[in-house]
Design a protein around this motif. Structure first.
Motif, PDB file in Angstrom:
ATOM      1  N   ILE A 164       0.848  -1.192   0.000  1.00 44.51           N
ATOM      2  CA  ILE A 164       0.000   0.000   0.000  1.00 44.51           C
ATOM      3  C   ILE A 164       0.883   1.242   0.000  1.00 44.51           C
ATOM      4  O   ILE A 164       1.915   1.275   0.672  1.00 44.51           O
ATOM      5  CB  ILE A 164      -0.942   0.014   1.226  1.00 44.51           C
ATOM      6  CG1 ILE A 164      -2.164  -0.862   0.947  1.00 44.51           C
ATOM      7  CG2 ILE A 164      -1.366   1.421   1.602  1.00 44.51           C
ATOM      8  CD1 ILE A 164      -3.222  -0.828   2.014  1.00 44.51           C
ATOM      9  N   VAL A 165       0.469   2.240  -0.771  1.00 42.66           N
ATOM     10  CA  VAL A 165       1.101   3.561  -0.724  1.00 42.66           C
ATOM     11  C   VAL A 165       0.091   4.503  -0.089  1.00 42.66           C
ATOM     12  O   VAL A 165      -1.065   4.572  -0.528  1.00 42.66           O
ATOM     13  CB  VAL A 165       1.495   4.069  -2.123  1.00 42.66           C
ATOM     14  CG1 VAL A 165       2.128   5.451  -2.023  1.00 42.66           C
ATOM     15  CG2 VAL A 165       2.445   3.096  -2.805  1.00 42.66           C
ATOM     16  N   ALA A 166       0.504   5.204   0.970  1.00 45.33           N
ATOM     17  CA  ALA A 166      -0.389   6.126   1.670  1.00 45.33           C
ATOM     18  C   ALA A 166       0.271   7.489   1.808  1.00 45.33           C
ATOM     19  O   ALA A 166       1.496   7.595   1.886  1.00 45.33           O
ATOM     20  CB  ALA A 166      -0.746   5.584   3.052  1.00 45.33           C
ATOM     21  N   ASP A 167      -0.571   8.533   1.823  1.00 49.17           N
ATOM     22  CA  ASP A 167      -0.031   9.882   2.002  1.00 49.17           C
ATOM     23  C   ASP A 167      -0.132  10.303   3.463  1.00 49.17           C
ATOM     24  O   ASP A 167      -0.513   9.510   4.335  1.00 49.17           O
ATOM     25  CB  ASP A 167      -0.740  10.877   1.072  1.00 49.17           C
ATOM     26  CG  ASP A 167      -2.223  11.052   1.401  1.00 49.17           C
ATOM     27  OD1 ASP A 167      -2.646  10.690   2.523  1.00 49.17           O
ATOM     28  OD2 ASP A 167      -2.962  11.554   0.527  1.00 49.17           O
ATOM     29  N   LEU A 168       0.204  11.554   3.731  1.00 40.67           N
ATOM     30  CA  LEU A 168       0.257  12.030   5.109  1.00 40.67           C
ATOM     31  C   LEU A 168      -1.100  12.066   5.800  1.00 40.67           C
ATOM     32  O   LEU A 168      -1.170  12.135   7.022  1.00 40.67           O
ATOM     33  CB  LEU A 168       0.871  13.436   5.157  1.00 40.67           C
ATOM     34  CG  LEU A 168       2.391  13.517   5.229  1.00 40.67           C
ATOM     35  CD1 LEU A 168       2.822  14.972   5.314  1.00 40.67           C
ATOM     36  CD2 LEU A 168       2.919  12.749   6.426  1.00 40.67           C
ATOM     37  N   ALA A 169      -2.172  12.005   5.022  1.00 35.48           N
ATOM     38  CA  ALA A 169      -3.502  11.970   5.612  1.00 35.48           C
ATOM     39  C   ALA A 169      -3.952  10.538   5.883  1.00 35.48           C
ATOM     40  O   ALA A 169      -5.040  10.315   6.389  1.00 35.48           O
ATOM     41  CB  ALA A 169      -4.505  12.668   4.691  1.00 35.48           C
ATOM     42  N   GLY A 170      -3.099   9.572   5.530  1.00 36.43           N
ATOM     43  CA  GLY A 170      -3.481   8.175   5.674  1.00 36.43           C
ATOM     44  C   GLY A 170      -4.341   7.673   4.529  1.00 36.43           C
ATOM     45  O   GLY A 170      -4.871   6.556   4.573  1.00 36.43           O
ATOM     46  N   THR A 171      -4.472   8.488   3.497  1.00 35.93           N
ATOM     47  CA  THR A 171      -5.265   8.105   2.329  1.00 35.93           C
ATOM     48  C   THR A 171      -4.471   7.135   1.458  1.00 35.93           C
ATOM     49  O   THR A 171      -3.285   7.357   1.189  1.00 35.93           O
ATOM     50  CB  THR A 171      -5.642   9.338   1.495  1.00 35.93           C
ATOM     51  OG1 THR A 171      -6.375  10.253   2.315  1.00 35.93           O
ATOM     52  CG2 THR A 171      -6.492   8.950   0.292  1.00 35.93           C
TER      53      THR A 171
END
Length: 403
Positions: free
Chosen positions: A93-100
């Motif tokens: 999984i790749v996630a951004d700083l918002a956890g999205t």
């Protein structure tokens, strides 16, 4: 690292974490909530703006003076890759700083392949994910690797994991860091799942909780007063190896009568396979524990008596072990995570809730909520992605506000 630098890093991490979880927010509000001085907040915010991790989003409503500038996270500025190595699947999984979740990929598990060949395959998978999503490599802060325990975080290895026996003492963290060029953080899959719940805001209002993770085995990640509790060697929460029958069979861990031998998916599927052979149960069997356990759960949800009895047996044992954990840590929240709960979650929630209400020592003092993870089958992988973001950008503590 000097004490002054450590304090600066902690202040920066706390400020960033609060902006991420509570933004848009003003500098004045940050100072009030963290207890830091206005001068410190101004310095920290300036650094975060320069890094591009946060941005100014305009001014809020006036409260009598000049409206305050609001700050919020810049989600796409940093990305984390999370990898969960399970028995049947490897999940990316790749996630951004918002956890999205920016992207995900799931492939077959290690099977009987050697760790070296699996690492080569994983390296190709990760590269194809980066290229396929057209990710900015400069925004990648690293890779979080979640695996069943026991783990050795210092050496970057696992030891004696029943589903990964051939991996004992293989330097998986160093191997992946070398082949991918990414910084790699290794942690227990249950602990990673607990971190993921926090990042997605699923534990708001709870300073202490446990994430009980059931995949090929059973473990738990424990948060106490806003801080992940790792124990001495990061192997806390091995609830699957709590003795539930002192005269029970010998577990591969060397203990007798462990919870996993009675409630774990492999133990339940051994009984289910026998029931299929006797003609008492009609479900498809693939040989993959997670897939077959999901099929058993689906049959139970449809009202199949044999399937229901097997799942209920697992839930009863699980509930007893969780009562002990709640009694030890005085927890107000239990989150059930992992693919084993994908089709059976409601049965476990109902059973554990009932047993806690009947038997937990604190039952007359405060309620104990039981819920299924918001992250579904991706709990450990998403948790691993947020783990590396947490490790690189925020303090070890999950608390964003100083007590």
């Amino acid at each position: 690292m000097t004490e002054k630098i450590r304090r600066r890093a902690s202040s920066k991490g706390r400020t960033l974490d609060l902006i991420r979880s509570s933004g848009p927010i003003s500098r004045v509000e940050l100072a009030e909530l963290t207890g830091l001085t206005q001068a410190t907040i101004s310095t920290v915010v300036r650094e975060l703006l320069t890094d591009g991790v946060i941005s100014e989003t305009g001014r809020g409503e006036s409260t009598g003076g000049k409206p305050r500038m609001r700050l919020e996270i810049n989600p796409a500025s940093r990305l984390g890759i999370g990898v969960h190595i399970g028995q049947d699947y490897i999940t990316y999984i790749v996630a951004d700083l918002a956890g999205t979740v920016v992207g995900r990929k799931r492939v077959d598990g290690p099977g009987d392949d050697s760790p070296v060949s699996v690492v080569a395959r994983m390296t190709d998978d990760i590269e194809s994910l980066i290229v396929g999503l057209d990710l900015d490599r400069h925004s990648l802060v690293g890779m979080g690797l979640a695996m069943p325990g026991p783990i050795d975080r210092i050496a970057g290895t696992v030891r004696g994991v029943p589903s990964l026996l051939g991996w004992t003492e293989f330097p998986i963290r160093r191997a992946l860091a070398t082949t991918t060029g990414l910084q790699v953080e290794l942690d227990n899959d249950a602990t990673a799942a607990a971190i993921g719940e926090y990042w997605l805001g699923a534990t708001v209002g709870y300073g202490s909780y446990a994430s009980v993770y059931m995949g090929s085995g059973i473990g738990s990640g424990i948060v106490v007063d806003g801080t992940i509790y790792h124990g001495l060697s990061a192997n806390v929460g091995e609830i699957g190896h709590v003795t539930v029958d002192a005269r029970g069979p010998l577990c591969p861990c060397g203990n007798f009568g462990c919870l996993e031998l009675f409630a774990g998916p492999r133990a339940i599927m051994n009984k289910a396979t026998d029931a299929v052979a006797r003609g008492e149960l009609d479900i498809p069997l693939t040989g993959k524990t997670s897939v077959d356990f999901a099929a058993l759960g689906t049959a139970a949800a449809r009202g199949d008596a044999t399937a229901s009895a097997l799942i209920q047996e697992s839930a009863d044992y699980m509930a007893s072990a969780i009562v002990s954990m709640v009694n030890l840590f005085d927890l107000p929240l239990i989150v059930l995570a992992g693919n084993a709960f994908s089709t059976t979650g409601s049965i476990y929630v109902r059973t554990i809730t009932r047993v806690l209400a009947e038997r937990a020592m604190v039952r007359d003092i405060h309620p104990i909520e039981v819920r299924v993870s918001v992250n579904g089958n991706d709990a450990a992988a998403l948790g691993a992605a947020t783990l590396v973001l947490q490790e690189r950008l925020s303090p070890r503590s999950l608390r964003s506000v100083a007590p």
